[in-house]
Design a protein around this motif. Structure first.
Motif, PDB file in Angstrom:
ATOM      1  N   ASP A 114      -3.352   3.262  -1.491  1.00  0.00           N
ATOM      2  CA  ASP A 114      -3.805   2.619  -2.579  1.00  0.00           C
ATOM      3  C   ASP A 114      -2.595   1.489  -3.004  1.00  0.00           C
ATOM      4  O   ASP A 114      -1.576   1.456  -2.564  1.00  0.00           O
ATOM      5  N   GLN A 115      -3.084   0.754  -3.917  1.00  0.00           N
ATOM      6  CA  GLN A 115      -1.965  -0.065  -4.649  1.00  0.00           C
ATOM      7  C   GLN A 115      -0.806   0.461  -5.271  1.00  0.00           C
ATOM      8  O   GLN A 115      -0.849   1.773  -5.641  1.00  0.00           O
ATOM      9  N   VAL A 173      -7.476  -1.607  -1.428  1.00  0.00           N
ATOM     10  CA  VAL A 173      -6.400  -2.352  -2.574  1.00  0.00           C
ATOM     11  C   VAL A 173      -7.218  -3.544  -2.844  1.00  0.00           C
ATOM     12  O   VAL A 173      -7.194  -3.857  -4.126  1.00  0.00           O
ATOM     13  N   VAL A 179      -2.125  -8.034   0.397  1.00  0.00           N
ATOM     14  CA  VAL A 179      -1.685  -6.894   0.637  1.00  0.00           C
ATOM     15  C   VAL A 179      -0.877  -6.741   1.691  1.00  0.00           C
ATOM     16  O   VAL A 179      -1.332  -7.211   3.054  1.00  0.00           O
ATOM     17  N   ILE A 206       0.860  -1.201   0.106  1.00  0.00           N
ATOM     18  CA  ILE A 206       0.042   0.176   0.055  1.00  0.00           C
ATOM     19  C   ILE A 206       0.784   1.190  -0.003  1.00  0.00           C
ATOM     20  O   ILE A 206       1.764   1.254   0.765  1.00  0.00           O
TER      21      ILE A 206
END
Length: 232
Positions: free
Chosen positions: A91-92, A137, A127, A87
């Motif tokens: 976000d990704q 994500v 994640v 992360i």
């Protein structure tokens, strides 16, 4: 189950041999899959010169180099794909987004039934991070995978973030990551659910080719769809 193949794509921003916390979580997950009889392969995307873009081979679109065509057969042959990554800013990673775009490049291709090429395959998400964003994500990754044709089993994601705010990462000493019962339970359930669904699909020839074959739609078949249905 011994015929199943799984590919993990690690979308860390760190090149090998730098330690990847996402890689640590992948290794935990791999053990569960391999004990279930699945052969696994890990691709660390940043170690390969994968060009950005939405075509299968970006060299045909002006890029001098593109490693994606060499990696694509591994992904295409696997019944299971797990997209794993960190992360950043909630976000990704940029590598994760790039991989999704390169997968999307194949979304118009078809399998031997005439369905889109990812039909009959299953997807999951791992994640890691040290700030909030696991569910955001995972939802983005899983939506993207199902949109291009992957089937998503129940509880198809697992992650670890530790305490909210900057702090230790998954493999850091004293982080508590590898000992997290919540994370370990989720990645174990996810691994088995991926295997269960992939086995079911494999044994039954994938998704039935009824109402989802693009060439038949293009030929005028409408599978029960009505342009102007009567409202009763």
């Amino acid at each position: 189950m011994t015929t199943l193949k799984a590919v993990y794509i690690n979308t860390t921003l760190k090149r090998s041999p730098e330690v990847s916390h996402t890689g640590g979580l992948i290794e935990r997950s791999r053990v569960v899959l391999e004990k279930a009889g699945v052969s696994t392969t890990v691709i660390r995307a940043v170690d390969h010169n994968i060009a950005p873009g939405v075509y299968p081979d970006m060299r045909e679109d002006g890029w001098e180099e593109d490693a994606w065509p060499e990696l694509w057969p591994l992904i295409n042959e696997a019944e299971i794909l797990i997209l794993a990554g960190p992360i950043w800013l909630g976000d990704q990673s940029s590598e994760s987004r790039k991989i999704i775009e390169r997968l999307y490049a194949h979304s118009g291709q078809t399998n031997d039934k005439g369905q889109y090429v990812f039909y009959g395959k299953v997807g999951g998400a791992l994640v890691t991070g040290n700030e909030d964003g696991v569910k955001h994500v995972a939802s983005n990754v899983l939506y993207s995978l199902q949109h291009i044709g992957y089937t998503i089993p129940p509880q198809a994601d697992a992650g670890w973030i530790g305490a909210v705010g900057p702090g230790p990462s998954y493999l850091d000493e004293g982080s508590g990551g590898p000992e997290s019962d919540f994370t370990n339970r989720n990645l174990t359930f996810m691994a088995h659910n991926l295997v269960h669904l992939a086995t079911m699909l494999n044994a039954n020839g994938g998704i039935p080719a009824e109402g989802n074959v693009p060439s038949e739609w293009n030929d005028g078949k409408r599978f029960g769809f009505e342009q102007n249905p009567e409202y009763r």
